[in-house]
Structure formats: C-alpha cells, structure tokens
Write a protein that holds these residues in place. Structure first.
Motif, mmCIF file in Angstrom:
data_model
loop_
_atom_site.group_PDB
_atom_site.id
_atom_site.type_symbol
_atom_site.label_atom_id
_atom_site.label_comp_id
_atom_site.label_asym_id
_atom_site.label_seq_id
_atom_site.Cartn_x
_atom_site.Cartn_y
_atom_site.Cartn_z
ATOM 1 N N GLU A 75 0.822 -1.207 0.000
ATOM 2 C CA GLU A 75 0.000 0.000 0.000
ATOM 3 C C GLU A 75 0.859 1.263 0.000
ATOM 4 O O GLU A 75 0.450 2.300 -0.510
ATOM 5 C CB GLU A 75 -0.902 -0.028 1.236
ATOM 6 N N TYR A 76 2.064 1.183 0.589
ATOM 7 C CA TYR A 76 2.947 2.345 0.709
ATOM 8 C C TYR A 76 4.314 2.010 0.131
ATOM 9 O O TYR A 76 4.734 0.849 0.125
ATOM 10 C CB TYR A 76 3.092 2.774 2.175
ATOM 11 N N SER A 77 5.010 3.037 -0.331
ATOM 12 C CA SER A 77 6.371 2.829 -0.820
ATOM 13 C C SER A 77 7.242 2.349 0.337
ATOM 14 O O SER A 77 6.931 2.567 1.510
ATOM 15 C CB SER A 77 6.931 4.126 -1.393
ATOM 16 N N THR A 78 8.354 1.709 -0.003
ATOM 17 C CA THR A 78 9.229 1.160 1.035
ATOM 18 C C THR A 78 9.749 2.254 1.966
ATOM 19 O O THR A 78 9.809 2.065 3.186
ATOM 20 C CB THR A 78 10.414 0.414 0.388
ATOM 21 N N LEU A 79 10.097 3.421 1.413
ATOM 22 C CA LEU A 79 10.618 4.511 2.229
ATOM 23 C C LEU A 79 9.557 5.025 3.200
ATOM 24 O O LEU A 79 9.823 5.210 4.396
ATOM 25 C CB LEU A 79 11.125 5.654 1.351
ATOM 26 N N SER A 80 8.332 5.259 2.703
ATOM 27 C CA SER A 80 7.262 5.750 3.574
ATOM 28 C C SER A 80 6.913 4.712 4.631
ATOM 29 O O SER A 80 6.659 5.044 5.795
ATOM 30 C CB SER A 80 6.014 6.090 2.744
ATOM 31 N N LEU A 82 8.909 2.311 5.914
ATOM 32 C CA LEU A 82 9.965 2.293 6.918
ATOM 33 C C LEU A 82 9.893 3.510 7.827
ATOM 34 O O LEU A 82 10.100 3.417 9.036
ATOM 35 C CB LEU A 82 11.336 2.234 6.244
ATOM 36 N N SER A 83 9.591 4.661 7.254
ATOM 37 C CA SER A 83 9.510 5.894 8.040
ATOM 38 C C SER A 83 8.413 5.807 9.084
ATOM 39 O O SER A 83 8.598 6.183 10.245
ATOM 40 C CB SER A 83 9.249 7.091 7.116
ATOM 41 N N MET A 84 7.250 5.280 8.677
ATOM 42 C CA MET A 84 6.115 5.203 9.598
ATOM 43 C C MET A 84 6.376 4.208 10.723
ATOM 44 O O MET A 84 6.122 4.491 11.890
ATOM 45 C CB MET A 84 4.841 4.847 8.837
ATOM 46 N N LEU A 85 6.893 3.018 10.374
ATOM 47 C CA LEU A 85 7.102 2.030 11.431
ATOM 48 C C LEU A 85 8.232 2.457 12.362
ATOM 49 O O LEU A 85 8.201 2.192 13.568
ATOM 50 C CB LEU A 85 7.345 0.641 10.838
ATOM 51 N N SER A 238 -6.499 14.037 9.618
ATOM 52 C CA SER A 238 -6.257 14.075 8.175
ATOM 53 C C SER A 238 -6.026 12.695 7.580
ATOM 54 O O SER A 238 -5.933 12.549 6.365
ATOM 55 C CB SER A 238 -5.053 14.975 7.869
ATOM 56 N N GLY A 239 -5.901 11.651 8.433
ATOM 57 C CA GLY A 239 -5.784 10.284 7.932
ATOM 58 C C GLY A 239 -4.341 9.843 7.757
ATOM 59 O O GLY A 239 -3.391 10.624 7.852
ATOM 60 N N LEU A 240 -4.179 8.544 7.471
ATOM 61 C CA LEU A 240 -2.848 7.949 7.333
ATOM 62 C C LEU A 240 -2.064 8.529 6.167
ATOM 63 O O LEU A 240 -0.874 8.782 6.261
ATOM 64 C CB LEU A 240 -2.985 6.431 7.136
ATOM 65 N N ASP A 241 -2.727 8.699 5.026
ATOM 66 C CA ASP A 241 -2.012 9.071 3.810
ATOM 67 C C ASP A 241 -1.515 10.502 3.827
ATOM 68 O O ASP A 241 -0.695 10.892 2.991
ATOM 69 C CB ASP A 241 -2.923 8.860 2.587
ATOM 70 N N LYS A 242 -2.010 11.302 4.741
ATOM 71 C CA LYS A 242 -1.553 12.693 4.816
ATOM 72 C C LYS A 242 -0.736 12.920 6.079
ATOM 73 O O LYS A 242 0.486 13.043 6.028
ATOM 74 C CB LYS A 242 -2.762 13.633 4.767
ATOM 75 N N GLY A 243 -1.423 12.958 7.240
ATOM 76 C CA GLY A 243 -0.746 13.346 8.473
ATOM 77 C C GLY A 243 0.431 12.487 8.858
ATOM 78 O O GLY A 243 1.589 12.930 8.846
ATOM 79 N N ILE A 244 0.169 11.220 9.200
ATOM 80 C CA ILE A 244 1.231 10.360 9.715
ATOM 81 C C ILE A 244 2.291 10.107 8.656
ATOM 82 O O ILE A 244 3.492 10.123 8.945
ATOM 83 C CB ILE A 244 0.637 9.025 10.211
ATOM 84 N N LYS A 245 1.866 9.864 7.410
ATOM 85 C CA LYS A 245 2.815 9.569 6.342
ATOM 86 C C LYS A 245 3.765 10.739 6.096
ATOM 87 O O LYS A 245 4.987 10.565 6.021
ATOM 88 C CB LYS A 245 2.051 9.240 5.062
ATOM 89 N N ALA A 250 9.143 13.206 6.967
ATOM 90 C CA ALA A 250 9.927 14.367 7.411
ATOM 91 C C ALA A 250 10.839 13.981 8.568
ATOM 92 O O ALA A 250 12.009 14.393 8.621
ATOM 93 C CB ALA A 250 8.986 15.501 7.825
ATOM 94 N N ASN A 251 10.320 13.171 9.503
ATOM 95 C CA ASN A 251 11.135 12.727 10.634
ATOM 96 C C ASN A 251 12.384 12.001 10.172
ATOM 97 O O ASN A 251 13.496 12.269 10.650
ATOM 98 C CB ASN A 251 10.319 11.766 11.520
ATOM 99 N N LEU A 252 12.200 11.065 9.254
ATOM 100 C CA LEU A 252 13.329 10.257 8.803
ATOM 101 C C LEU A 252 14.364 11.116 8.082
ATOM 102 O O LEU A 252 15.575 10.955 8.298
ATOM 103 C CB LEU A 252 12.839 9.134 7.887
ATOM 104 N N ILE A 253 13.907 12.036 7.267
ATOM 105 C CA ILE A 253 14.832 12.910 6.529
ATOM 106 C C ILE A 253 15.635 13.780 7.496
ATOM 107 O O ILE A 253 16.870 13.893 7.393
ATOM 108 C CB ILE A 253 14.056 13.776 5.519
ATOM 109 N N ILE A 254 14.946 14.410 8.468
ATOM 110 C CA ILE A 254 15.638 15.273 9.438
ATOM 111 C C ILE A 254 16.610 14.455 10.284
ATOM 112 O O ILE A 254 17.742 14.875 10.548
ATOM 113 C CB ILE A 254 14.621 16.006 10.335
ATOM 114 N N ALA A 255 16.163 13.257 10.710
ATOM 115 C CA ALA A 255 17.036 12.396 11.521
ATOM 116 C C ALA A 255 18.284 11.997 10.742
ATOM 117 O O ALA A 255 19.404 12.005 11.286
ATOM 118 C CB ALA A 255 16.271 11.153 11.974
#
Length: 512
Positions: A75-80, A82-85, A238-245, A250-255
């Motif tokens: 349902e989601y790209s590998t990067l998204s 990994l970022s969410m989990l 805003s739902g999974l596809d907007k807010g959390i995703k 952004a978290n993963l990129i900044i980290a």
C-alpha cells in the motif's frame, strides 16, 4: 464494550494518580519489582524466543506467503513504510538516549567492569546496541506479523484477540476471552502513550530551557502538551495518507541529516571504528547477553536496564504492532521480517555509533565532562554534545524540533491505533473516536504531571508487560498453526492439480 470499559478504567486510574500519587507509585513499584525479581528469566527467554521465531519464519517455507491476497501490492512505498514504522516504534527514544545511554553505562557498566575505563566504554556501546537492536524489533515483528497475516490474509478483524482463532476458536474469541485480550491491549496503549506524552513534555521543556533559558515548570510542560495535542489531533484527523505519512517521512529525513552532520563534523574515524568493533562484539555475544542474569552476585544492573527495556518494549507492543500491521498489507513474510526487524536495528546501530561514539570520544579524550551532565540531568546530554560541534546551537535547536515531530507522530499513531482497537478493528476509525482518545491521553498526562504520578504510571505500564508476554507467545503459536494449515492446504491443492494433469495426459494418450 471495549471502548466503554477501557474509557472508565483509564479515567479511574488517572484519578488515582491525581488524588493519591504516592499510593499509585507504591502499588506500581510493588507490581514491577515482583515481575522483575520473579520473572526476569521469563522475560529473557521470551524475548530470545521472539527473535528466533521471527528469523525462522522469514527463512522457512512460509517466507513467500503474502500478507494479503497473492496479487496484492504494498500500500505504501518502502521509504514511507519504513519511516512510519520507525517513527512509531522508537524514533524519539533514539534521539533522547543516543548519547545518554552509552554515557550512563560508561559510568556504571555491567558485567562487573570498572566505570570510566576502556572496557566500560566497549560494554557501554555493546549493551546500547543490544537494548535497541534486534530484540525489541523482534517483539514488534511477531505481534505485527500475526495481526497483518490474520487481518489481510484471512480477512479477520484487526484486533489482537482475532489472532487466537486457530487456538481457541471463534466462540471464545468473540466472547469473554477475546474481549479481555483487547481490553488489556487498549489499557497498555493508553497508559504507555500518556506516560510518554508527559515524559516527552519534560524532554522538550529541558531542551527549550537549555537552549533559550525558558523555565521548565509544570505550567510550561502543560503548555507544550496542549500545543502538541492540537498538532497531533490535526494530523490524526487528516488520515494515514496525509498526516502520519508526511510527518514520518519528514522525521526520517531530518534524523538522517542530523546523523550525517554529526558523523561528518564529529570524530568520523572514531565513529567508523566504534561501529565496526561494537557490531562484531554484539554479534559475538548476542546469545550470552540474551540469557545473562546475575543470581550469584545479586547485581541490580540487569533488572534496572535489560529487564526494564524488555518489559517496556512488550508493554508497547500492542500499540506499535497494531500500527505496523495496518501499514504493511501486500508484503511477504520474509520481506516483512527483514524490513521490520533487521533494517531498523541496523539504523539504530549506526545512530548509537554516531551519537554515543561522539559522546564517549568527547568524554574520554576531550574531557568534556558529559558523563557528569548525564548524571545531573539526562535530558541535556544530547544538547551538550551537539554544542561541542560546529553550528552546535543551531543543530541542538533542530534536534529539539526533531524530538517534537517524533513526539507528534508517536501520539498521532497511538490515537489511530486506539481508534482501531475500540472500533471493532475498523481500519479507518472515525475522527470522533480518535479525537476522544487523543484528548483523554493528553488529559491523563497533564493530571499526572501536576500530581507527580508519572513515575508510578510508567512503572505500572512496565508491570503490565508480564501478562502480555504470555499473550505474545500465544500469538506466535497461533500464527504458526495457521501457517502450517495454509501450507498443508496448498500442498493438497497442488497434489490434486498434479493428479488432474496426470489424468488428462492419460486420457489424451488413450484417445490417440
């Protein structure tokens, strides 16, 4: 029923913490000490079992089974994904403990080593890898894999109780046993997240005090919780596809940018050496550390660190596992285990090598006195370390923002999971339910901050891990039973197809 009962329990527990925080702390400590002292061996064996079980499934004949229909795509790209989990699993913890834990172990090392020595530094890094590596992610893996398999492959509701259908049947799962399991899962999630909201406010307040001199008082922490609550409720709505995703990416990129900056501007060669040496030592000693207790020396280090961590990860497993399962449809079991358990562990190893290695180098060779700062106030360890580097104050500010975004993402994810668990497994719970849980979580955190009952609640959350460890073991056996049944059915169908093909060939030959 689950929603109503857990709502009442959460409110009553919060009132207990507000009215009689000392009583709550005493009861929680008693339960915690009982579980650690009498069942420490069980925590160690169970956690090692989860690790071995996950690896077995990944590389067994079940590894190619897809979490969904055979033709389902992720349902989601590998990067998204990994970022969410990663954000839900332990993002904020890595930022906070990346420097603080190695320095804490450096002063008070395990295995009878003397603090402040070269051997203490080696052990400090190895046990930091151990506490944040394969074992915690194995706990998350087994619960998330079970939920995802039964939810997307079998079409069951997204509830922990429904993973027990192969063991107990639908009647018990739909009855008192299933409801009890789901109520325990919701309670663990509520208290774990409420505690983290309070502790997160303390961490952010400490960062703002260190950077700008702002007072880190109860009122400032309540203001932080209020602001964060508004932000994560907006994200949750805003739902999974907007807010959390979006926040997770952004978290993963900044980290990553923060880690690369410290890697480049810090002691780069020392970091590479630390990573290589510690990884080898960790892999060489993983079984020994996994089963290490101290019955003959009566040391309290294992109980205070390793057993505490194992219990804490198990207590958080219902929340993190449910969320990871929700975003993992379409993955194969082998892919799931590798990405959920091994990739985040490797990232954690690199993170601790960069931040912990930099902290130890500054402490051991540049005499920055970081270890003393950790003893005084753990929240300042990261910021003091970053200030020793170029652009240190700016980077420390970015680190504070990162803690806040990880904080928002974790609370956002937890609100979503609570909505699922109390909406009969609905994959897209209503905003009304999510907002209710979000406000309640924050309200509990505020009440406990004011009353000083946060430590008692945190200890109670860990004590709740003991029954959940039993639940997790049951989930593993239930999943294995279901996989064996599916494999048997697959082989039966293949045999039938071969027989039909053989029959057709014989009929064709006879006709000729």
């Amino acid at each position: 029923m689950v929603f109503t009962i857990t709502l009442i329990i959460a409110i009553l527990f919060a009132l207990w913490g507000a009215i009689a925080p000392d009583s709550l702390a005493a009861a929680a400590n008693q339960a915690y000490n009982f579980s650690i002292q009498n069942f420490g061996w069980f925590y160690l064996l169970a956690t090692l079992f989860f690790l071995l079980f996950a690896l077995y499934l990944a590389f067994s004949r079940y590894g190619n089974i897809r979490l969904g229909d055979d033709d389902d795509e992720p349902e989601y790209s590998t990067l998204s994904w990994l970022s969410m989990l990663f954000s839900a699993g332990m993002g904020i913890g890595l930022v906070f403990w990346g420097v603080a834990e190695p320095l804490s172990h450096y002063l008070s090392p395990p295995e009878g080593a003397k603090g402040g020595t070269t051997e203490a530094a080696r052990l400090a890094m190895r046990y930091s890898f151990f506490h944040w590596g394969l074992h915690p992610w194995a706990i998350y893996t087994v619960i998330a894999l079970s939920l995802a398999y039964f939810q997307f492959r079998k079409g069951y509701k997204g509830l922990i109780s429904f993973t027990f259908i192969p063991l107990f049947g639908e009647r018990l799962v739909n009855g008192w046993l299933g409801k009890t399991i789901d109520i325990l899962a919701v309670i663990a999630t509520i208290f774990g997240v409420a505690t983290s909201l309070g502790l997160g406010a303390l961490q952010i307040g400490g960062g703002l005090h260190h950077l700008f001199g702002l007072p880190n008082t109860a009122w400032s922490q309540i203001l932080i919780i209020t602001v964060v609550t508004v932000l994560f409720l907006l994200s949750a709505s805003s739902g999974l596809d907007k807010g959390i995703k979006i926040l997770s990416n952004a978290n993963l990129i900044i980290a990553l940018l923060l880690m690369v900056f410290v890697w480049v501007t810090g002691p780069t060669s020392f970091i590479f050496d630390t990573f290589t040496t510690t990884l080898g030592s960790y892999l060489q000693n993983i079984i020994n550390m996994s089963l290490r207790l101290t019955p003959f020396s009566e040391s309290t280090w294992i109980g205070a660190w390793t057993l505490f961590y194992w219990a804490w990860w198990i207590a958080w497993a219902p929340f993190v596992g449910t969320f990871i399962a929700r975003v993992s449809k379409g993955r194969t079991i082998k892919e799931f285990v590798i990405y959920v358990m091994i990739i985040p562990s490797l990232f954690g190893f690199i993170w601790f090598s960069v931040f912990g290695g930099t902290g130890l180098q500054l402490e051991m060779f540049d005499f920055a006195n970081l270890a003393e700062a950790v003893q005084r106030d753990t929240t300042t360890a990261l910021f003091i370390t970053l200030e020793q580097l170029p652009l240190g104050t700016i980077i420390a500010f970015i680190a504070t923002l990162l803690i806040m975004t990880f904080f928002i993402t974790s609370a956002d994810s937890a609100t979503f999971v609570l909505g699922m668990l109390t909406s009969d497994g609905n994959l897209n719970p209503s905003n009304k339910v999510k907002i209710t849980w979000g406000i309640l979580q924050s309200g509990i955190a505020v009440v406990l901050l004011i009353s000083g009952g946060l430590n008692g609640l945190q200890t109670a959350s860990v004590a709740a891990a003991l029954p959940f460890a039993v639940v997790l073991i049951g989930m593993c056996f239930s999943l294995l039973k279901a996989l064996q049944a599916e494999d048997k059915e697959r082989r039966r169908k293949e045999k039938q197809q071969r027989m039909k093909l053989k029959q057709l060939l014989e009929e064709s030959t006879a006709a000729k």
